[in-house]
Design an enzyme around this catalytic site. Structure first.
Site, PDB file in Angstrom:
ATOM      1  N   HIS A  17       0.826  -1.203   0.000  1.00  0.00           N
ATOM      2  CA  HIS A  17       0.000   0.000   0.000  1.00  0.00           C
ATOM      3  C   HIS A  17       0.866   1.262   0.000  1.00  0.00           C
ATOM      4  CE1 HIS A  17      -3.928  -2.039   1.074  1.00  0.00           C
ATOM      5  NE2 HIS A  17      -3.031  -2.992   1.251  1.00  0.00           N
ATOM      6  N   ASP A 116      -5.811   5.799   1.821  1.00  0.00           N
ATOM      7  CA  ASP A 116      -5.946   4.397   1.437  1.00  0.00           C
ATOM      8  C   ASP A 116      -7.355   3.922   1.807  1.00  0.00           C
ATOM      9  OD1 ASP A 116      -5.753   1.381   1.866  1.00  0.00           O
ATOM     10  OD2 ASP A 116      -3.782   1.802   1.062  1.00  0.00           O
TER      11      ASP A 116
END
Length: 468
Positions: A17, A116
């Site tokens: 990520h 995110d």
């Protein structure tokens, strides 16, 4: 003089990520925007080698926040629940205080948060403080579409997924009715539907629709039909991938000064590049199951036997924390030791993009994390897929049945199958796979060139941010 926007990037604290968001940070800084990259304290410490690079990115600032876990917590895939729930409790509260300070007391207030998708708490906090918020989806769009179809899958009785008849076709994901089997749904669907971890992720995904825009690390021609379905639920979608390739296309600079060259939480063993230099053209199988992949010792030995028996040279990333129950001394069979001495090279971590781009590499045995899948595509290396968690299962199905650039070995781990698939990718079926791969590689590079869809979409994203 008009003040430039200030964007706060908030990744989920995991390698897969952090990596694409660092590439996005560099692209935004190149456009003259101010960026604060907010890591957890633990990962910020792992990436301290990035700090000297700040001199090359005067509009970039690194900051950190606690993940709420003890300093000595292992923070690997076996403890993903710990990380998720701690982030959603401890980090959430501290994020609010930090964003409030950056938005009201700072000389350059935050004007936009790009969070995110798993950090959905940022959505409500940003809205409460009057800051615009966008979502970054770090996995494949196809996996997101399957999650967004969760209510439909329930309604049509496709869930829960049991152990029985995993090859039964799934009918509740529009556009994929003749593609997905139960075993191809993202790994999360194998949990019980009342599992707190499952519920938490689904809540995060549904919260994404409350943001002003959704950003994907993909390119239009790869997943057009799926993007079209998702677009019906979001006001704005930006497909700007593959991000590292777009970065190379848009910015001419010394690669050694690029954030994308220093985005690993693990230090790469570069001795493998020297070993690759000594190998024949397209002869090597590169093996890596990512930064969080986990296997048993039994599975390790099956892969090892399969690779040695294939007769192909192999470069294998074997992380110290990637073997379950690996403590103590375990004798390694002599044939594996000898086979590895003859044609194998083992490292704890490798500079993957450089490895895949090396002329000696001809095949990629991968877990099919989205970053790895895109990197395999951009480098034109056909894949043998062994998916484990997250979006890996659906990605491997796309690789084998839609894009036809690899073979899917999901839910199987025996030496004969591994040997057979390596031989197929390197020899018997290589020509047909490379025809498909060459076409997709061209599409990927066309998208990031000036005038391409990803190049254009990044410009639109930057203008959108400036309009705040």
């Amino acid at each position: 003089m008009e003040q430039q926007p200030h964007i706060l990037l908030l990744p989920f604290p995991a390698q897969g990520h952090i990596k694409p968001l660092l590439s996005l940070a560099e692209l935004l800084c190149h456009a003259g925007l101010h960026v604060t990259f907010l890591n957890t304290d633990h990962n910020h410490h792992c990436l301290t080698h990035l700090q000297p690079l700040s001199a090359h990115f005067p509009t970039l600032h690194f900051d950190s926040i606690s993940d709420g876990l003890p300093t000595d917590h292992p923070r690997n895939i076996q403890f993903m629940r710990d990380i998720l729930f701690s982030v959603k409790s401890v980090t959430k509260l501290r994020f609010r205080d930090l964003l409030a300070d950056l938005s009201t007391k700072s000389e350059r207030p935050v004007t936009c948060v790009i969070a995110d998708s798993i950090m959905s708490f940022a959505i409500d906090i940003a809205k409460e403080l009057g800051v615009r918020v966008m979502t970054f989806w770090a996995l494949s769009p196809c996996s997101l579409w399957s999650f967004l179809c969760f209510p439909k899958l329930i309604e049509e009785g496709q869930l829960p997924v049991g152990d029985d008849d995993m090859d039964r076709m799934v009918r509740g994901v529009p556009g994929m009715e003749d593609l997905l089997r139960r075993r191809d749904l993202p790994g999360l669907y194998r949990l019980k539907l009342d599992d707190p971890f499952f519920i938490s992720i689904i809540e995060d995904i549904m919260a994404m629709t409350r943001t002003s825009a959704l950003i994907f690390n993909t390119f239009d021609n790869l997943e057009d039909p799926t993007i079209s379905h998702i677009a019906s639920l979001f006001s704005r979608i930006y497909t700007i991938g593959p991000l590292t390739t777009l970065l190379t296309s848009r910015i001419e600079h010394d690669v050694s000064r690029s954030l994308s060259s220093f985005n690993n939480l693990c230090e790469a063993d570069r001795s493998c590049m020297t070993w690759l230099d000594s190998q024949s053209l397209r002869s090597v199988v590169y093996v890596s199951f990512g930064s969080t992949g986990l296997m048993t010792r039994g599975q390790l030995l099956e892969f090892w036997h399969g690779m040695v028996n294939s007769g192909k040279p192999f470069l294998w990333v074997v992380r110290r924390d990637g073997i379950e129950g690996a403590e103590g001394e375990h004798p390694i069979p002599e044939e594996l030791q000898e086979g590895t001495k003859e044609r194998g090279f083992l490292v704890d971590w490798a500079p993957q993009e450089e490895v895949l781009a090396h002329q000696a590499v001809g095949g990629f045995l991968t877990h099919n994390g989205w970053n790895s899948t895109l990197e395999g595509i951009v480098s034109g290396v056909p894949m043998v897929c062994w998916p484990t968690i997250a979006d890996h299962q659906i990605n491997s199905r796309l690789v084998s049945e839609v894009w036809r650039i690899g073979l899917d070995m999901k839910d199987t781990c025996d030496r004969s199958t591994i040997e057979m698939m390596i031989r197929a990718v390197m020899e018997e079926r290589r020509e047909e796979m490379m025809k498909s791969m060459d076409r997709i590689v061209k599409l990927a590079h066309d998208c990031v060139d000036q005038g391409g869809s990803s190049y254009h979409n990044l410009d639109k994203l930057i203008e959108d941010i400036k309009q705040v």
